[in-house]
Design a protein around this motif. Structure first.
Motif, PDB file in Angstrom:
ATOM      1  N   VAL A   1      18.722  -8.714-112.144  1.00 20.62           N
ATOM      2  CA  VAL A   1      19.379  -9.084-110.886  1.00 20.62           C
ATOM      3  C   VAL A   1      19.604  -7.866-109.987  1.00 20.62           C
ATOM      4  O   VAL A   1      19.973  -8.017-108.820  1.00 20.62           O
ATOM      5  CB  VAL A   1      20.728  -9.786-111.144  1.00 20.62           C
ATOM      6  N   VAL A   2      19.422  -6.674-110.534  1.00 20.12           N
ATOM      7  CA  VAL A   2      19.547  -5.459-109.729  1.00 20.12           C
ATOM      8  C   VAL A   2      18.158  -5.084-109.223  1.00 20.12           C
ATOM      9  O   VAL A   2      17.272  -4.735-110.001  1.00 20.12           O
ATOM     10  CB  VAL A   2      20.153  -4.300-110.534  1.00 20.12           C
ATOM     11  N   HIS A   3      17.952  -5.199-107.942  1.00 24.45           N
ATOM     12  CA  HIS A   3      16.652  -4.928-107.337  1.00 24.45           C
ATOM     13  C   HIS A   3      16.616  -3.496-106.805  1.00 24.45           C
ATOM     14  O   HIS A   3      17.599  -3.002-106.247  1.00 24.45           O
ATOM     15  CB  HIS A   3      16.376  -5.892-106.184  1.00 24.45           C
ATOM     16  N   LEU A   4      15.481  -2.853-106.974  1.00 25.11           N
ATOM     17  CA  LEU A   4      15.245  -1.570-106.318  1.00 25.11           C
ATOM     18  C   LEU A   4      14.434  -1.816-105.057  1.00 25.11           C
ATOM     19  O   LEU A   4      13.509  -2.632-105.060  1.00 25.11           O
ATOM     20  CB  LEU A   4      14.489  -0.623-107.242  1.00 25.11           C
ATOM     21  N   ALA A   5      14.781  -1.118-103.996  1.00 25.33           N
ATOM     22  CA  ALA A   5      14.080  -1.302-102.723  1.00 25.33           C
ATOM     23  C   ALA A   5      14.008   0.027-101.998  1.00 25.33           C
ATOM     24  O   ALA A   5      14.808   0.938-102.246  1.00 25.33           O
ATOM     25  CB  ALA A   5      14.787  -2.342-101.862  1.00 25.33           C
ATOM     26  N   GLU A   6      13.047   0.122-101.097  1.00 27.40           N
ATOM     27  CA  GLU A   6      12.885   1.318-100.273  1.00 27.40           C
ATOM     28  C   GLU A   6      13.130   0.980 -98.812  1.00 27.40           C
ATOM     29  O   GLU A   6      12.668  -0.057 -98.314  1.00 27.40           O
ATOM     30  CB  GLU A   6      11.478   1.890-100.434  1.00 27.40           C
ATOM     31  N   LEU A   7      13.858   1.846 -98.154  1.00 26.61           N
ATOM     32  CA  LEU A   7      14.192   1.673 -96.741  1.00 26.61           C
ATOM     33  C   LEU A   7      13.713   2.895 -95.985  1.00 26.61           C
ATOM     34  O   LEU A   7      13.745   4.011 -96.498  1.00 26.61           O
ATOM     35  CB  LEU A   7      15.707   1.521 -96.552  1.00 26.61           C
ATOM     36  N   ILE A   8      13.298   2.695 -94.740  1.00 29.95           N
ATOM     37  CA  ILE A   8      12.906   3.818 -93.888  1.00 29.95           C
ATOM     38  C   ILE A   8      13.787   3.823 -92.653  1.00 29.95           C
ATOM     39  O   ILE A   8      14.153   2.771 -92.122  1.00 29.95           O
ATOM     40  CB  ILE A   8      11.405   3.735 -93.514  1.00 29.95           C
ATOM     41  N   ILE A   9      14.156   5.004 -92.197  1.00 34.97           N
ATOM     42  CA  ILE A   9      15.061   5.154 -91.056  1.00 34.97           C
ATOM     43  C   ILE A   9      14.233   5.210 -89.770  1.00 34.97           C
ATOM     44  O   ILE A   9      13.451   6.147 -89.574  1.00 34.97           O
ATOM     45  CB  ILE A   9      15.912   6.441 -91.174  1.00 34.97           C
TER      46      ILE A   9
ATOM     47  N   LEU B   1      14.852   5.781 -98.218  1.00 37.49           N
ATOM     48  CA  LEU B   1      15.948   5.683 -99.177  1.00 37.49           C
ATOM     49  C   LEU B   1      15.538   4.757-100.308  1.00 37.49           C
ATOM     50  O   LEU B   1      14.923   3.713-100.072  1.00 37.49           O
ATOM     51  CB  LEU B   1      17.213   5.122 -98.515  1.00 37.49           C
ATOM     52  N   LEU B   2      15.894   5.122-101.525  1.00 36.10           N
ATOM     53  CA  LEU B   2      15.747   4.230-102.679  1.00 36.10           C
ATOM     54  C   LEU B   2      17.123   3.669-102.978  1.00 36.10           C
ATOM     55  O   LEU B   2      18.057   4.421-103.260  1.00 36.10           O
ATOM     56  CB  LEU B   2      15.205   4.995-103.884  1.00 36.10           C
ATOM     57  N   VAL B   3      17.260   2.351-102.891  1.00 39.87           N
ATOM     58  CA  VAL B   3      18.564   1.721-103.087  1.00 39.87           C
ATOM     59  C   VAL B   3      18.483   0.696-104.209  1.00 39.87           C
ATOM     60  O   VAL B   3      17.425   0.155-104.518  1.00 39.87           O
ATOM     61  CB  VAL B   3      19.072   1.035-101.795  1.00 39.87           C
ATOM     62  N   ALA B   4      19.638   0.447-104.819  1.00 36.69           N
ATOM     63  CA  ALA B   4      19.784  -0.615-105.820  1.00 36.69           C
ATOM     64  C   ALA B   4      20.766  -1.628-105.258  1.00 36.69           C
ATOM     65  O   ALA B   4      21.853  -1.258-104.791  1.00 36.69           O
ATOM     66  CB  ALA B   4      20.299  -0.034-107.137  1.00 36.69           C
ATOM     67  N   ALA B   5      20.385  -2.906-105.288  1.00 34.99           N
ATOM     68  CA  ALA B   5      21.229  -3.943-104.691  1.00 34.99           C
ATOM     69  C   ALA B   5      20.835  -5.297-105.263  1.00 34.99           C
ATOM     70  O   ALA B   5      19.787  -5.444-105.894  1.00 34.99           O
ATOM     71  CB  ALA B   5      21.078  -3.945-103.173  1.00 34.99           C
ATOM     72  N   ASN B   6      21.698  -6.282-105.016  1.00 38.56           N
ATOM     73  CA  ASN B   6      21.337  -7.640-105.412  1.00 38.56           C
ATOM     74  C   ASN B   6      20.557  -8.304-104.279  1.00 38.56           C
ATOM     75  O   ASN B   6      20.359  -7.728-103.205  1.00 38.56           O
ATOM     76  CB  ASN B   6      22.576  -8.456-105.796  1.00 38.56           C
ATOM     77  N   ALA B   7      20.116  -9.536-104.507  1.00 43.43           N
ATOM     78  CA  ALA B   7      19.239 -10.211-103.545  1.00 43.43           C
ATOM     79  C   ALA B   7      19.920 -10.422-102.202  1.00 43.43           C
ATOM     80  O   ALA B   7      19.295 -10.250-101.146  1.00 43.43           O
ATOM     81  CB  ALA B   7      18.783 -11.550-104.120  1.00 43.43           C
ATOM     82  N   SER B   8      21.211 -10.792-102.204  1.00 46.60           N
ATOM     83  CA  SER B   8      21.896 -11.051-100.932  1.00 46.60           C
ATOM     84  C   SER B   8      22.057  -9.775-100.116  1.00 46.60           C
ATOM     85  O   SER B   8      21.940  -9.790 -98.882  1.00 46.60           O
ATOM     86  CB  SER B   8      23.268 -11.692-101.193  1.00 46.60           C
TER      87      SER B   8
END
Length: 614
Positions: free
Chosen positions: A326-334, A383-390
């Motif tokens: 349930v913990v998703h890793l995602a990448e974000l760009i500024i 950025l590499l972030v960890a978050a849930n789906a919502s």
């Protein structure tokens, strides 16, 4: 020269210098320029504020709403994915497909919005074809600029030169008047990038971990390794007698006291003790910890973890933890105009606002996995972030501030929202009305923007958020400067100097001069601001030399879309610079030859399409 001309000239030079130095926001600089013209008495209050009621400014604001609806409804994402699939695995085919897709979207969307949509798609294509993103991201950005040459609404400079014609009482350009020249420029751009351009682009040995959302999923180990987070995630368990039991994360202050981030809290069910059958609870400052809970934590400091275990009386489970599903890793760009720029994760209170934990960040090719909370962010950083789906869903809607380019999600493309079909119908209606002259352009745009809101393309105040208010204020505040140059006679001095110079009276030389000046200025300041200043000059020169204004204004519009040579020449260049790990010289090496090619083509083709004879 009169005193008023000296004052206006000084204000103009100070404004341009401030734009070039980039020490302050461009909209602030332009607004201060407008206020200075008002306070010095050069312009009356009505003249100084006229830009905010100008139909051009209202039309650009309406187009932001229309473009926002296209993005919100998923129409742009589907179009980008569909066109992107045509690329296959050949670098040449990928370049052609990416540039065509980018140009087509940019003809109707803002160039920044186009790149925001296409960036995840292109990065995914790079992964699938094993092609370095450095080979495709500059072509993506350049094609977005070239696509602005295709239609009247493709880029603000096109609308600026059209407004000058309308203000002079002349027949305006039609919706597709730009297309013949624009198509030639796009074709030249594609040929150049597929031949000489691809040789000039850097060839990186490895591709960044960034990948396209809903296209090719990136494994967790690959993400963790690429950001240098290996060995920094571990599991600890709260036994009986622990100081952490029955206390909230806020009370414990794990981040401030022990310098660790809690990514997830797992509570075993009542009948089984194994973590794999446990319930993973949403992690927030108010999360209450119980005996038997397992905490998944991230820290780069071994001493901090040892202190945590010692003072909290907790048990280490493993130092190579596998995060719960349930913990998703995602990448974000500024993106360039993000409110995150020049601020740190701590300043933004990222976890409280977005419900996501920043594990690490990447600046170009360099991962930063320690003290990430105190590292200032810049355009192009990932950025590499960890978050849930919502939480990821909320981040995905924050396109102005952060662009979600990769996430762990279910495979398969997201379907179009039901409102998307209304959006497509309204867009088609707007384009028909504008291209056939059924209504004034500003009327068609404002009606379409209103219908997008009524149809439900936006939720709440998202329609207002889709408008780039910085651009609106910039355009409206620069317009009075052009008015002041005309009112004080500064324009007349420049026109007279050119008319009295025998070498500059040839319309061909004049077209060359206007193109070079506009193109050079567009590398340092906003191309919209440049066109606002140069277009009136071109119109006045045409009148004095008794030549048609159409080729000169078309040349100004085309030149304003050639911001290729520096990563700061336009927001889209800055957006791809970080994702492609480009250096400043990469843009110079590829951009200058393409600008010269567009210059030669403009001098050759524009007078044929729009003759100099009035």
């Amino acid at each position: 020269m009169t005193t008023d001309i000296w004052i206006v000239t000084c204000i103009l030079l100070a404004t341009i210098i401030a734009f070039v130095l980039d020490c302050f926001r461009m909209d602030l600089v332009a607004f201060v320029s407008m206020l200075t013209l008002l306070l010095t008495g050069i312009l009356s209050p009505a003249e100084a504020t006229a830009g905010f009621s100008n139909s051009l400014v209202l039309m650009i604001a309406g187009l932001f709403v229309v473009g926002g609806a296209i993005l919100e409804s998923g129409v742009a994402d589907v179009a980008g994915r569909w066109l992107g699939r045509l690329g296959g695995t050949s670098t040449t085919r990928l370049t052609v497909a990416v540039m065509l897709a980018s140009a087509l979207l940019s003809a109707f969307l803002s160039s920044t919005g186009t790149v925001a949509v296409m960036l995840p798609v292109v990065l995914s294509l790079c992964r699938g074809a094993e092609v370095s993103p450095s080979k495709l991201l500059i072509p993506l950005a350049f094609a977005a600029s070239l696509g602005g040459m295709l239609t009247l609404i493709g880029t603000p400079p096109n609308m600026v030169v059209n407004q000058e014609l309308r203000g002079a009482g002349l027949e305006t350009f039609q919706f597709f008047s730009f297309a013949p020249a624009g198509l030639l420029m796009l074709a030249l751009g594609i040929v150049f990038m597929c031949t000489l351009g691809t040789r000039l682009l850097p060839a990186q040995a490895t591709t960044p971990a960034v990948a396209g959302r809903n296209q090719g999923l990136v494994s967790r180990p690959e993400l963790i390794h690429s950001y240098g987070v290996d060995g920094q995630i571990c599991e600890i368990r709260i036994p009986r007698g622990s100081n952490f039991a029955e206390r909230t994360l806020r009370e414990l202050g794990l981040r401030s006291t022990f310098h660790v981030n809690v990514l997830a809290v797992s509570t075993p069910d009542k009948f089984r003790s194994r973590v794999r059958s446990a319930t993973v609870r949403k992690c927030s400052p108010e999360t209450l910890l119980h005996v038997g809970d397992t905490l998944f934590i991230k820290s780069a400091n071994e001493e901090a973890i040892a202190k945590l275990i010692r003072e909290g009386q907790v048990e280490m489970v493993t130092t190579s933890a596998s995060l719960p599903k349930v913990v998703h890793l995602a990448e974000l760009i500024i993106p360039p105009r993000s409110k995150f720029v020049a601020r740190t994760v701590r300043d933004l209170d990222f976890f409280r606002v977005y419900g996501a934990v920043v594990l690490a960040l990447r600046k170009g090719n360099q991962p930063v996995s320690t003290r990430t909370s105190d590292t200032p962010l810049h355009p192009g950083d990932t950025l590499l972030v960890a978050a849930n789906a919502s939480a990821l869903k909320r981040l995905g809607k924050s396109r102005n501030d952060v662009l979600l380019v990769s996430e762990q999600a279910e495979e398969g493309d997201a379907p179009l929202k039901p409102v998307a079909y209304w959006v497509i119908g309204i867009l088609v209606g707007m384009l028909i009305a504008m291209s056939t002259g059924l209504s004034e352009n500003v009327t068609a745009v404002l009606v379409a923007a209103t219908l997008m809101v009524i149809a439900g393309a936006f939720r709440g105040t998202n329609a207002y958020q889709s408008i780039n208010w910085q651009s609106i204020v910039l355009i409206a505040s620069v317009m009075p400067l052009a008015t002041a140059l005309d009112k004080t006679g500064a324009f007349d001095l420049v026109v007279d100097a050119i008319v009295e110079s025998p070498g500059l009276t040839s319309p061909w030389i004049l077209l060359l001069l206007l193109f070079v000046v506009t193109s050079v200025l567009s590398q340092a300041i906003s191309n919209t601001a440049t066109s606002v200043l140069i277009a009136p000059l071109a119109l006045e020169l045409a009148a004095q030399l008794d030549v048609s204004p159409y080729p000169l204004l078309m040349g100004v519009a085309l030149a304003a879309s050639t911001a290729f040579s520096t990563p700061v020449a336009s927001p889209i260049n800055a957006l791809v610079a970080g994702a492609g790990s480009y250096r400043f010289g990469d843009f110079l090496r590829v951009g200058i030859p393409l600008q010269l090619l567009i210059l030669i083509a403009t001098i050759a083709i524009v007078p044929l399409l729009f003759p100099f004879s009035p």
